[in-house]
Design a protein around this motif. Structure first.
Motif, mmCIF file in Angstrom:
data_model
loop_
_atom_site.group_PDB
_atom_site.id
_atom_site.type_symbol
_atom_site.label_atom_id
_atom_site.label_comp_id
_atom_site.label_asym_id
_atom_site.label_seq_id
_atom_site.Cartn_x
_atom_site.Cartn_y
_atom_site.Cartn_z
ATOM 1 N N ARG A 75 0.841 -1.197 0.000
ATOM 2 C CA ARG A 75 0.000 0.000 0.000
ATOM 3 C C ARG A 75 0.879 1.251 0.000
ATOM 4 O O ARG A 75 1.847 1.357 0.719
ATOM 5 C CB ARG A 75 -0.885 0.007 1.243
ATOM 6 C CG ARG A 75 -1.781 1.219 1.282
ATOM 7 C CD ARG A 75 -2.598 1.256 2.521
ATOM 8 N NE ARG A 75 -3.567 0.161 2.495
ATOM 9 C CZ ARG A 75 -4.433 -0.054 3.440
ATOM 10 N NH1 ARG A 75 -4.445 0.692 4.508
ATOM 11 N NH2 ARG A 75 -5.289 -1.051 3.334
ATOM 12 N N ARG A 76 0.509 2.182 -0.830
ATOM 13 C CA ARG A 76 1.226 3.460 -0.883
ATOM 14 C C ARG A 76 0.640 4.403 0.158
ATOM 15 O O ARG A 76 -0.534 4.346 0.478
ATOM 16 C CB ARG A 76 1.092 4.094 -2.259
ATOM 17 C CG ARG A 76 1.778 3.285 -3.330
ATOM 18 C CD ARG A 76 1.707 4.032 -4.627
ATOM 19 N NE ARG A 76 0.319 4.328 -4.965
ATOM 20 C CZ ARG A 76 -0.300 3.949 -6.048
ATOM 21 N NH1 ARG A 76 0.330 3.239 -6.917
ATOM 22 N NH2 ARG A 76 -1.551 4.277 -6.278
ATOM 23 N N GLY A 77 1.458 5.293 0.659
ATOM 24 C CA GLY A 77 1.012 6.251 1.666
ATOM 25 C C GLY A 77 0.606 7.575 1.063
ATOM 26 O O GLY A 77 1.043 8.618 1.519
ATOM 27 N N ASP A 78 -0.211 7.566 0.037
ATOM 28 C CA ASP A 78 -0.577 8.806 -0.642
ATOM 29 C C ASP A 78 -1.987 9.255 -0.261
ATOM 30 O O ASP A 78 -2.737 9.746 -1.084
ATOM 31 C CB ASP A 78 -0.450 8.657 -2.152
ATOM 32 C CG ASP A 78 -1.283 7.508 -2.697
ATOM 33 O OD1 ASP A 78 -1.827 6.743 -1.890
ATOM 34 O OD2 ASP A 78 -1.379 7.396 -3.922
ATOM 35 N N ARG A 79 -2.326 9.095 1.015
ATOM 36 C CA ARG A 79 -3.639 9.531 1.475
ATOM 37 C C ARG A 79 -3.635 11.041 1.682
ATOM 38 O O ARG A 79 -2.623 11.618 2.060
ATOM 39 C CB ARG A 79 -3.995 8.835 2.783
ATOM 40 C CG ARG A 79 -4.067 7.349 2.615
ATOM 41 C CD ARG A 79 -4.544 6.597 3.801
ATOM 42 N NE ARG A 79 -4.306 7.222 5.090
ATOM 43 C CZ ARG A 79 -4.616 6.679 6.231
ATOM 44 N NH1 ARG A 79 -5.170 5.497 6.259
ATOM 45 N NH2 ARG A 79 -4.390 7.287 7.367
ATOM 46 N N PRO A 80 -4.762 11.687 1.469
ATOM 47 C CA PRO A 80 -4.826 13.128 1.704
ATOM 48 C C PRO A 80 -4.684 13.436 3.194
ATOM 49 O O PRO A 80 -4.992 12.591 4.047
ATOM 50 C CB PRO A 80 -6.212 13.539 1.192
ATOM 51 C CG PRO A 80 -6.962 12.293 0.985
ATOM 52 C CD PRO A 80 -6.001 11.157 0.929
#
Length: 84
Positions: free
Chosen positions: A44-49
């Motif tokens: 999972r990438r950590g590109d959450r807003p």
């Protein structure tokens, strides 16, 4: 087109079945190592807003569609506590 998470899950399924087959052939014990539900979480990438919070009531959201608090109408600020 297949998403990256689906490809990762499919790869995990095939890899776990291959390891299971090798264990069965070498040791003669049927061991099924299906770990597919956990594979997408590993990549999972950590590109959450960022979390934004209402300075008055404490309402918090990550939804970029909200610029103002739905409770009292104040503008949402980015969370300064580092609780992203």
């Amino acid at each position: 087109m297949v998403s990256a998470r689906s490809r990762t899950a499919l790869f995990g399924l095939l890899a776990s079945l291959a390891v299971s087959l090798v264990l069965w052939v070498v040791f003669g014990v049927p061991a099924f190592l299906v770990v597919v539900p956990f594979v997408p979480f590993l990549f999972r990438r950590g590109d959450r807003p960022p979390v934004r919070e209402c300075p008055v009531c404490g309402y918090r959201t990550r939804d970029p569609g909200f610029d103002h608090c739905p409770r009292d109408g104040h503008r949402l600020d980015e969370d300064s506590n580092g609780l992203n």
